[in-house]
Motif scaffolding. Structure first.
Motif, PDB file in Angstrom:
ATOM      1  N   GLU A 371       2.362  22.937  -6.865  1.00  0.00           N
ATOM      2  CA  GLU A 371       1.003  22.652  -7.321  1.00  0.00           C
ATOM      3  C   GLU A 371       1.075  21.648  -8.457  1.00  0.00           C
ATOM      4  OE1 GLU A 371      -3.151  24.727  -8.904  1.00  0.00           O
ATOM      5  OE2 GLU A 371      -1.364  25.964  -8.586  1.00  0.00           O
ATOM      6  N   LYS A 394      -0.705  21.703  -3.416  1.00  0.00           N
ATOM      7  CA  LYS A 394      -2.070  21.747  -3.935  1.00  0.00           C
ATOM      8  C   LYS A 394      -2.159  20.817  -5.137  1.00  0.00           C
ATOM      9  CE  LYS A 394      -5.529  24.933  -5.863  1.00  0.00           C
ATOM     10  NZ  LYS A 394      -5.799  26.327  -6.284  1.00  0.00           N
ATOM     11  N   THR A 396      -4.745  20.133  -8.332  1.00  0.00           N
ATOM     12  CA  THR A 396      -5.910  20.623  -9.079  1.00  0.00           C
ATOM     13  C   THR A 396      -6.285  19.583 -10.121  1.00  0.00           C
ATOM     14  OG1 THR A 396      -5.272  22.939  -8.772  1.00  0.00           O
ATOM     15  CG2 THR A 396      -6.832  22.438 -10.547  1.00  0.00           C
ATOM     16  N   ASN A 421      -6.469  19.909   0.221  1.00  0.00           N
ATOM     17  CA  ASN A 421      -5.572  20.482  -0.788  1.00  0.00           C
ATOM     18  C   ASN A 421      -5.830  19.934  -2.191  1.00  0.00           C
ATOM     19  OD1 ASN A 421      -4.519  17.950  -0.050  1.00  0.00           O
ATOM     20  ND2 ASN A 421      -2.419  18.541  -0.566  1.00  0.00           N
TER      21      ASN A 421
END
Length: 547
Positions: A371, A394, A396, A421
């Motif tokens: 991530e 992922k 963010t 994603n």
């Protein structure tokens, strides 16, 4: 790269000469031919070849040799070169023994003596075996190699500099790849001080500086001339445009860039609103094209950091990081801007060890299946998020504002929304970085309170600062450090320069011009920077004509 070896072994000198002669006639262009007159001598030579890192593609050994048979030799050679093809030369009477050796000693083929004509009885067999060997052969890497950890700030700086300057290299991490330690040991080094860069000429450098790297990889670090018509400081879009137009219009032009051609725009994974590229273009490709174009037109590029500019009569002297001066008649400041630092606990200690400013393309593949956090809500952050989404499990995005529409182009907003994603968290900011030798987590302030997240990679795009403190005090700037030029000089009392008004992109010092993001009031877009860099040359010509 050294050619692979065909190794012939026979105690009968006349037979050995015949074998070597036939091998040379067919294979000398692609292989080195090595010989030995006994099995033991051949094994001793194999030890030396192995130490040097040479590759053996095929062994061709006689069976009946005193002291060590061909089968015994080939069996022992297999321990040194398990992938090499093994061929046994036998007399007709030894055919049965040769067939047994195929099963017991893993010999690939046997040939009866004599093998005349070789075009029928030797070459077709060896061609098939060598083709099979090449299918599984991976030549030893002979290019530039970097031995360093993922989390070291110096290690990251080396990889990032090489990547941004389009230098191919192999990265070996001693934490996960034993061959990294073997490479260091072969050069009498250890992993106490990393990174270590091993160059293709066999030399190495421990924790090299950026200028040391630049010199070794072929970048110019000293100017060819003592005087130029124009020195362009910075090789982002504005600087490249200035170089193209300056050189094409006959100005002796020097471009000075400390890091890599392209500046911040060079790290953009995809610019989709640049005129003339309907499918988009990476900032790196745009910069590369500009660099090639400027060089072709005669501009000279120098990898150095400018530390000072001084004015003496009609000359401007540009001082490099190594202390050398270059004189010129005019200067174009196109230094762009640098990312602002996130001033929270733990941030400074973990820069380059999980905390990165800018896109850091060199780290993208390291983030595979992890991530990734991207901080910021403008175009640069959006482009980076789209790029990292190709590798990371992922992505963010942490956006302090209420949304992306305030500062991001709509085409990027639409792409982010359509990428499964990528997650956007608004009203959120980092309050602490956690970790010792590398980033392990982040603390967040969110609309719902505080939150703790595991994190190993955070890429930050939170505004930009001009970094112009090195300029002489005579060059007027606003309260944030952006350079004032043209009509904006009135606010600091510069209405005229002698008998004329300041030119549109001229600073408060005659003959020093500014273009691109470092200019006060500029539009922070690549196309705008290119436009300013090109039209600045018009004013440079007008200034030079007034000498």
């Amino acid at each position: 790269m050294a050619r692979p070896i065909l190794f012939a072994v026979d105690d009968d000198v006349s037979v050995l000469e015949a074998v070597v002669g036939d091998l040379r006639r067919k294979y000398a262009q692609e292989y080195r031919i090595v010989r030995a007159a006994s099995g033991q001598a051949a094994l001793d030579t194999c030890d030396q070849l192995k130490t040097r890192g040479d590759a053996v593609a095929l062994f061709l050994s006689d069976q009946r040799m005193p002291g060590m048979t061909g089968v015994d030799f080939l069996s022992q050679a297999m321990g040194l070169y398990p992938d090499a093809k093994r061929v046994l030369l036998t007399a007709y009477a030894d055919t049965e023994a040769a067939i047994r050796a195929i099963n017991t000693a893993r010999i690939h083929y046997y040939l009866n003596k004599p093998w005349d004509p070789p075009e029928d009885k030797l070459y077709p067999v060896l061609d098939d075996l060598l083709f099979s060997w090449h299918q599984g052969y991976k030549p030893p890497y002979e290019g530039l190699q970097v031995v360093g950890t993922r989390w070291g700030s110096k290690d990251h700086a080396v990889r990032d500099f090489l990547s941004r300057n389009h230098v191919s290299f192999r990265w070996l991490n001693p934490d996960t790849q034993p061959e990294a330690l073997e490479l260091l040991k072969s050069r009498g080094l250890d992993d106490a001080k990393l990174p270590v860069v091993v160059f293709s000429d066999g030399t190495s450098a421990v924790q090299p500086t950026q200028m040391e790297l630049a010199g070794k990889i072929g970048l110019r670090v000293q100017a060819e001339k003592e005087h130029y018509d124009l020195v362009v400081v910075g090789a982002g879009p504005a600087g490249l445009a200035g170089a193209v137009y300056g050189a094409s219009e006959g100005l002796r032009t020097l471009v000075v860039e400390p890091d890599a051609v392209g500046g911040q725009a060079g790290s953009s994974s995809r610019i989709e609103n640049y005129l003339g590229f309907p499918d988009g273009v990476s900032g790196d490709e745009l910069a590369r094209r500009g660099f090639v174009q400027a060089q072709r037109l005669g501009a000279e590029f120098l990898t150095q950091r400018v530390t000072k500019i001084r004015v003496e009569d009609q000359y401007r002297f540009v001082t490099m990081g190594d202390g050398r001066d270059v004189s010129c008649s005019a200067v174009l400041l196109a230094t762009g801007v640098s990312w602002c630092k996130l001033d929270v606990p733990g941030g400074d200690e973990l820069v380059g060890a999980g905390v990165y400013y800018g896109a850091a393309q060199s780290e993208a593949q390291s983030c595979k299946d992890e991530e990734v956090f991207v901080v910021g809500g403008a175009n640069s952050a959006g482009q980076a998020a789209m790029n990292f989404a190709r590798y990371a499990r992922k992505v963010t995005m942490l956006v302090r504002g209420k949304g992306l529409a305030q500062s991001m182009s709509q085409y990027l907003i639409d792409q982010i929304a359509g990428t499964p994603n990528i997650t956007v968290e608004t009203g959120t900011e980092i309050t602490r970085f956690c970790g010792t030798d590398h980033l392990q987590g982040i603390e967040l302030r969110t609309p719902n309170g505080t939150d703790n997240r595991a994190a190993t990679s955070v890429f930050i795009f939170i505004g930009a600062a001009p970094k112009t403190e090195w300029l002489p005090t005579e060059v007027a700037r606003d309260d944030r450090g952006f350079v004032l030029a043209g009509p904006d000089l009135k606010r600091v009392g510069v209405d005229r320069m002698g008998d004329r008004n300041p030119y549109l992109l001229e600073t408060s010092v005659p003959g020093i011009f500014v273009a691109g993001d470092v200019r006060h009031g500029s539009v922070k877009r690549a196309a705008s920077a290119v436009g300013e860099g090109s039209i600045a040359i018009q004013f440079v010509h007008q200034y030079l004509a007034g000498f």
